[in-house]
Design an enzyme around this catalytic site. Structure first.
Site, PDB file in Angstrom:
ATOM      1  N   ARG A 197       0.861  -1.181   0.000  1.00 41.38           N
ATOM      2  CA  ARG A 197       0.000   0.000   0.000  1.00 41.38           C
ATOM      3  C   ARG A 197       0.900   1.234   0.000  1.00 41.38           C
ATOM      4  O   ARG A 197       1.912   1.268   0.714  1.00 41.38           O
ATOM      5  CB  ARG A 197      -0.893   0.034   1.247  1.00 41.38           C
ATOM      6  CG  ARG A 197      -2.045  -0.968   1.237  1.00 41.38           C
ATOM      7  CD  ARG A 197      -3.110  -0.638   0.182  1.00 41.38           C
ATOM      8  NE  ARG A 197      -4.221  -1.573   0.174  1.00 41.38           N
ATOM      9  CZ  ARG A 197      -4.294  -2.683  -0.558  1.00 41.38           C
ATOM     10  NH1 ARG A 197      -3.287  -3.027  -1.348  1.00 41.38           N
ATOM     11  NH2 ARG A 197      -5.366  -3.449  -0.513  1.00 41.38           N
ATOM     12  N   GLU A 226      -4.023   7.232  -4.871  1.00 39.95           N
ATOM     13  CA  GLU A 226      -4.251   6.526  -6.134  1.00 39.95           C
ATOM     14  C   GLU A 226      -5.570   7.023  -6.716  1.00 39.95           C
ATOM     15  O   GLU A 226      -6.550   7.070  -5.982  1.00 39.95           O
ATOM     16  CB  GLU A 226      -4.332   5.016  -5.897  1.00 39.95           C
ATOM     17  CG  GLU A 226      -3.004   4.434  -5.471  1.00 39.95           C
ATOM     18  CD  GLU A 226      -3.034   2.930  -5.261  1.00 39.95           C
ATOM     19  OE1 GLU A 226      -4.059   2.299  -5.577  1.00 39.95           O
ATOM     20  OE2 GLU A 226      -2.033   2.398  -4.783  1.00 39.95           O
ATOM     21  N   HIS A 245      -1.434   0.027  -9.763  1.00 35.61           N
ATOM     22  CA  HIS A 245      -1.954  -0.964  -8.797  1.00 35.61           C
ATOM     23  C   HIS A 245      -2.484  -2.209  -9.523  1.00 35.61           C
ATOM     24  O   HIS A 245      -3.677  -2.533  -9.443  1.00 35.61           O
ATOM     25  CB  HIS A 245      -3.048  -0.338  -7.914  1.00 35.61           C
ATOM     26  CG  HIS A 245      -3.228  -1.054  -6.606  1.00 35.61           C
ATOM     27  ND1 HIS A 245      -3.578  -0.415  -5.439  1.00 35.61           N
ATOM     28  CD2 HIS A 245      -3.116  -2.368  -6.285  1.00 35.61           C
ATOM     29  CE1 HIS A 245      -3.677  -1.309  -4.459  1.00 35.61           C
ATOM     30  NE2 HIS A 245      -3.410  -2.499  -4.951  1.00 35.61           N
TER      31      HIS A 245
HETATM   32  C1  GLV Z   1      -4.641  -5.537  -3.772  1.00 33.89           C
HETATM   33  O1  GLV Z   1      -3.917  -4.629  -3.506  1.00 33.89           O
HETATM   34  C2  GLV Z   1      -5.340  -6.273  -2.789  1.00 33.89           C
HETATM   35  O2  GLV Z   1      -5.242  -5.942  -1.593  1.00 33.89           O
HETATM   36  O3  GLV Z   1      -6.029  -7.228  -3.153  1.00 33.89           O
END
Ligand code: GLV
Length: 284
Positions: A197, A226, A245
């Site tokens: 994160r 983001e 991401h």
């Molecule tokens: C992606 O970042 C997730 O947490 O699934």
């Protein structure tokens, strides 16, 4: 959400006390379409007796692959190479052009040795004969015996690692744990990768460290916020590669996540135990 029995949430949806209040008494389950669940206020959910589910395991390999892809891309300056090609700055083969870092036999630091951290370590220890350092709440004997890992402090890991990959879940304790002070421990040749994160790293401090040559490069699949605004100073740095991401973005991982999220949602709506529950804090 008003009157709903279940919520299927994405990691970009903030599910806080206000949302839970809006949903009201009918809400039984929040099924988060992600393994991470920092977007859900689990203390508030627990207080109201609402179950929370996530989608563990099925994205481990896909996310570990993206971490390795970012590590290689950052170590070998793929962003700069690509930009040189498309901008016409590539004029000829140069003995010292776009030189980067070797991987074989170097030291890998995994911050947060959970499922994904371990999958990244397996790839790099077996594939590139890396030495392994890691942080986690407690030592992991199976990591030590199978991968030759050594459990160390964050400071020791940053001081000694050539490559650092971040795999911490985000919470109050881990927010900005990689701050300016921590980055000062890193070697100037260090490559830092984050697929966890964005908020785990103090992004302004990272930007300074990359600009001032205190780190060799960073590869980020996650950032803060983001999406990253297109005028972010991070995007101006040639030694920083940012992805949108996409750690879990393979067809099979996303299908399996969808299946787990649906299984959690349906179980919760029917008042049954969730197959993939998030552990909720005990209520006082
Ligand atoms: C992606 O970042 C997730 O947490 O699934």
């Amino acid at each position: 959400v008003q009157g709903c029995t279940g919520i299927l949430s994405l990691l970009s949806d903030r599910i806080d006390g206000e949302v839970l209040d809006a949903a009201g008494q009918s809400l039984r389950v929040i099924s988060n379409f992600a393994v991470g669940y920092n977007n859900v206020d689990i203390a508030e959910a627990a207080r109201r007796g609402i179950a929370v589910g996530n989608t563990p395991d099925v994205l481990t390999d896909a996310t570990a692959d993206i971490a390795v892809a970012l590590l290689l891309a950052s170590a070998r300056r793929l962003r700069e190479g690509w930009e040189s090609v498309v901008s016409g700055r590539w004029k000829t083969w140069e003995p010292m052009g776009w030189v980067g870092q070797d991987l074989r036999g170097k030291t890998l630091g995994i911050i947060g040795m959970g499922r994904i951290g371990q999958a990244v370590a397996e790839r790099l220890v077996h594939g590139w004969a890396m030495q392994l350092l890691y942080t986690s709440r407690s030592p992991k004997p199976e990591v030590d015996s199978q991968l030759g890992g050594r459990h160390v402090t964050l400071e020791q890991l940053l001081r000694d690692s050539d490559f650092v990959s971040v795999h911490l879940s985000l919470n109050a304790q881990t927010r900005h744990v990689i701050n300016g002070d921590a980055l000062r421990w890193a070697k100037p040749t260090c490559v830092l990768v984050n697929t966890a994160r964005g908020e785990v790293i103090d992004q302004a401090a990272l930007c300074d460290a990359l600009r001032e040559g205190k780190l060799f490069a960073a590869g980020l699949d996650v950032c803060d916020p983001e999406p990253l605004p297109t005028d972010s100073p991070l995007l101006k740095l040639p030694n920083c590669l940012v992805l949108p991401h996409i750690g879990s973005a393979t067809v099979s991982a996303r299908n399996a996540m969808a299946q787990r999220a649906a299984d959690n949602l349906i179980a919760g709506i029917h008042g049954k135990p969730l197959p993939y529950p998030v552990p909720l804090p005990a209520c006082s």
